[in-house]
Design a protein around this motif. Structure first.
Motif, PDB file in Angstrom:
ATOM      1  N   THR A  61      -4.906  -9.014  13.991  1.00 12.12           N
ATOM      2  CA  THR A  61      -3.583  -8.363  13.938  1.00 12.12           C
ATOM      3  C   THR A  61      -3.146  -8.150  12.182  1.00 12.12           C
ATOM      4  OG1 THR A  61      -2.848  -9.524  15.951  1.00 12.12           O
ATOM      5  CG2 THR A  61      -1.084  -8.736  14.301  1.00 12.12           C
ATOM      6  N   THR A  62      -2.856  -6.664  12.263  1.00  5.78           N
ATOM      7  CA  THR A  62      -2.368  -6.377  10.653  1.00  5.78           C
ATOM      8  C   THR A  62      -1.025  -6.622  10.749  1.00  5.78           C
ATOM      9  OG1 THR A  62      -2.364  -4.227  11.208  1.00  5.78           O
ATOM     10  CG2 THR A  62      -4.258  -4.943  10.494  1.00  5.78           C
ATOM     11  N   ASP A  63      -0.621  -7.002   9.456  1.00  4.62           N
ATOM     12  CA  ASP A  63       1.086  -7.091   9.477  1.00  4.62           C
ATOM     13  C   ASP A  63       1.959  -5.912   9.234  1.00  4.62           C
ATOM     14  OD1 ASP A  63       0.290  -9.944   9.474  1.00  4.62           O
ATOM     15  OD2 ASP A  63       0.352 -10.293   7.391  1.00  4.62           O
ATOM     16  N   SER A  64       3.086  -6.132   9.679  1.00  5.96           N
ATOM     17  CA  SER A  64       4.122  -5.125   9.504  1.00  5.96           C
ATOM     18  C   SER A  64       4.822  -5.140   8.064  1.00  5.96           C
ATOM     19  CB  SER A  64       4.830  -4.913  10.515  1.00  5.96           C
ATOM     20  OG  SER A  64       4.129  -4.868  11.758  1.00  5.96           O
ATOM     21  N   LEU A  65       5.273  -3.846   7.770  1.00  7.96           N
ATOM     22  CA  LEU A  65       6.266  -3.800   6.613  1.00  7.96           C
ATOM     23  C   LEU A  65       7.313  -2.748   6.639  1.00  7.96           C
ATOM     24  CD1 LEU A  65       6.442  -4.819   3.272  1.00  7.96           C
ATOM     25  CD2 LEU A  65       5.124  -2.834   2.969  1.00  7.96           C
ATOM     26  N   ASP A  66       8.565  -3.103   6.445  1.00 10.40           N
ATOM     27  CA  ASP A  66       9.729  -2.409   5.951  1.00 10.40           C
ATOM     28  C   ASP A  66      10.054  -2.009   4.563  1.00 10.40           C
ATOM     29  OD1 ASP A  66      10.025  -1.885   8.746  1.00 10.40           O
ATOM     30  OD2 ASP A  66      11.696  -3.573   8.962  1.00 10.40           O
ATOM     31  N   ALA A  67       9.649  -0.785   3.892  1.00 12.30           N
ATOM     32  CA  ALA A  67       9.771  -0.709   2.645  1.00 12.30           C
ATOM     33  C   ALA A  67      10.634   0.648   2.486  1.00 12.30           C
ATOM     34  CB  ALA A  67       8.390  -0.211   1.986  1.00 12.30           C
ATOM     35  N   VAL A  68      11.223   0.657   1.365  1.00 14.56           N
ATOM     36  CA  VAL A  68      12.117   1.907   0.799  1.00 14.56           C
ATOM     37  C   VAL A  68      11.070   2.762  -0.133  1.00 14.56           C
ATOM     38  CG1 VAL A  68      14.122   2.604  -0.614  1.00 14.56           C
ATOM     39  CG2 VAL A  68      14.212   0.276   1.040  1.00 14.56           C
ATOM     40  N   TYR A  69      11.236   4.100   0.186  1.00 11.68           N
ATOM     41  CA  TYR A  69      10.674   5.038  -0.605  1.00 11.68           C
ATOM     42  C   TYR A  69      10.852   4.755  -2.259  1.00 11.68           C
ATOM     43  CZ  TYR A  69       9.696   9.457  -2.805  1.00 11.68           C
ATOM     44  OH  TYR A  69       9.178  10.395  -3.496  1.00 11.68           O
ATOM     45  N   THR A  70       9.754   4.777  -2.948  1.00 10.93           N
ATOM     46  CA  THR A  70       9.851   4.271  -4.275  1.00 10.93           C
ATOM     47  C   THR A  70       8.908   5.662  -5.095  1.00 10.93           C
ATOM     48  OG1 THR A  70       7.596   3.471  -4.331  1.00 10.93           O
ATOM     49  CG2 THR A  70       9.874   2.022  -3.892  1.00 10.93           C
ATOM     50  N   GLY A  71       8.313   6.525  -4.351  1.00 11.03           N
ATOM     51  CA  GLY A  71       7.713   7.862  -5.018  1.00 11.03           C
ATOM     52  C   GLY A  71       6.058   7.144  -5.214  1.00 11.03           C
ATOM     53  N   GLN A  72       5.890   5.746  -5.117  1.00 10.64           N
ATOM     54  CA  GLN A  72       4.755   5.203  -5.346  1.00 10.64           C
ATOM     55  C   GLN A  72       3.872   4.748  -3.944  1.00 10.64           C
ATOM     56  OE1 GLN A  72       3.280   5.286  -8.373  1.00 10.64           O
ATOM     57  NE2 GLN A  72       5.319   6.235  -8.933  1.00 10.64           N
ATOM     58  N   PRO A  73       2.636   4.703  -3.716  1.00 14.28           N
ATOM     59  CA  PRO A  73       2.116   4.353  -2.693  1.00 14.28           C
ATOM     60  C   PRO A  73       2.358   3.022  -2.322  1.00 14.28           C
ATOM     61  CG  PRO A  73       0.283   5.372  -4.225  1.00 14.28           C
ATOM     62  CD  PRO A  73       1.630   5.116  -4.788  1.00 14.28           C
ATOM     63  N   ILE A  74       2.558   2.887  -0.812  1.00  9.13           N
ATOM     64  CA  ILE A  74       3.078   1.670  -0.515  1.00  9.13           C
ATOM     65  C   ILE A  74       1.977   1.123   0.696  1.00  9.13           C
ATOM     66  CG2 ILE A  74       4.564   0.426   1.245  1.00  9.13           C
ATOM     67  CD1 ILE A  74       6.670   2.230  -0.246  1.00  9.13           C
ATOM     68  N   SER A  75       1.650  -0.068   0.569  1.00 10.54           N
ATOM     69  CA  SER A  75       0.581  -0.664   1.682  1.00 10.54           C
ATOM     70  C   SER A  75       0.777  -1.984   1.957  1.00 10.54           C
ATOM     71  CB  SER A  75      -0.939  -0.642   1.012  1.00 10.54           C
ATOM     72  OG  SER A  75      -1.122  -1.246  -0.108  1.00 10.54           O
ATOM     73  N   CYS A  76       0.331  -2.417   3.076  1.00  9.26           N
ATOM     74  CA  CYS A  76       0.403  -3.967   3.552  1.00  9.26           C
ATOM     75  C   CYS A  76      -0.865  -4.269   3.901  1.00  9.26           C
ATOM     76  CB  CYS A  76       1.508  -3.933   4.652  1.00  9.26           C
ATOM     77  SG  CYS A  76       1.604  -5.732   5.269  1.00  9.26           S
ATOM     78  N   GLN A  77      -1.602  -5.097   3.004  1.00 12.56           N
ATOM     79  CA  GLN A  77      -3.051  -5.423   2.999  1.00 12.56           C
ATOM     80  C   GLN A  77      -3.033  -6.838   3.442  1.00 12.56           C
ATOM     81  OE1 GLN A  77      -5.426  -3.870   0.036  1.00 12.56           O
ATOM     82  NE2 GLN A  77      -3.877  -2.422  -0.514  1.00 12.56           N
ATOM     83  N   SER A  78      -2.466  -7.279   4.539  1.00 18.12           N
ATOM     84  CA  SER A  78      -2.475  -8.768   5.059  1.00 18.12           C
ATOM     85  C   SER A  78      -2.743  -8.527   6.661  1.00 18.12           C
ATOM     86  CB  SER A  78      -1.213  -9.316   4.745  1.00 18.12           C
ATOM     87  OG  SER A  78      -0.165  -8.844   5.027  1.00 18.12           O
TER      88      SER A  78
END
Length: 204
Positions: A83-100
């Motif tokens: 099961t890969t984890d979930s993430l709520d993030a705010v736009y930063t203009g930079q790549p966003i990932s959740c690697q867990s």
């Protein structure tokens, strides 16, 4: 049959399906079949029939019409649920990932085996994405053991929300003079570095 464990599967058992042995005769069986990797193969073997009398064994195999039906050795894949984890993030203009990620059964991996998970790292724009990863199982020498596992995945979710921006327009006060008045100035908070307002329109 058994689940893959890195060890060779052998099965040194046989039974007589038709006919019978003569008095004093015994079967001498030599099993050569083995299956280590996931898959199936014949449980190959050879047989000799010996007649034991007065402490001596005589090969009497030629006195029998011997038919050998080999069994099957089967090594099955190890079930592995990721099961890969979930993430709520705010736009930063930079790549966003959740690697867990997590394993439903951490003991399912064999000793010396590890998971290599490659996640998407190019999520920039606002939106909702599945947190998908390319999964491989490697042994201590870095050899690919993925084919020995039955892998199921439950993908998490990455949500990139718009960055909050606050705009405050300035106020103005005039004594009535019959003319149109406006204030075209404002302050803005929350803009990311190197971002700017391209156009502001005022209505009054």
């Amino acid at each position: 049959s058994k689940l893959y464990d890195g060890m060779a599967l052998t099965y040194e058992h046989h039974q007589i399906l038709r006919g019978s042995l003569g008095a004093g005769d015994t079967i001498n069986a030599l099993f050569t079949g083995a299956q280590t990797e996931v898959g199936s193969s014949e449980n190959t073997s050879s047989f000799a029939i010996l007649h034991v009398q007065d402490g001596s064994a005589i090969d009497v195999t030629g006195q029998y019409d011997l038919t050998i039906t080999p069994g099957t050795l089967t090594v099955e894949q190890i079930p592995l649920h990721i099961t890969t984890d979930s993430l709520d993030a705010v736009y930063t203009g930079q790549p966003i990932s959740c690697q867990s990620y997590s394993l439903q059964d951490p003991t399912a991996l064999l000793p010396g085996h590890r998971i290599e998970a490659i996640f998407a790292t190019d999520l920039v724009q606002c939106g909702t994405y599945r947190n998908i990863a390319a999964i491989r199982i490697l042994d201590a020498q870095g050899l690919d053991m993925t084919h020995n596992y039955s892998i199921t995945c439950q993908w998490g979710t990455i949500r990139i929300k718009p960055a909050p921006v606050t705009v405050r327009t300035e106020s103005g006060t005039w004594v009535y003079d019959g003319q149109h008045h406006s204030v075209d100035t404002y302050t803005i908070e929350g803009l990311l570095p190197n971002h700017r307002v391209s156009k502001a329109m005022f209505f009054s």
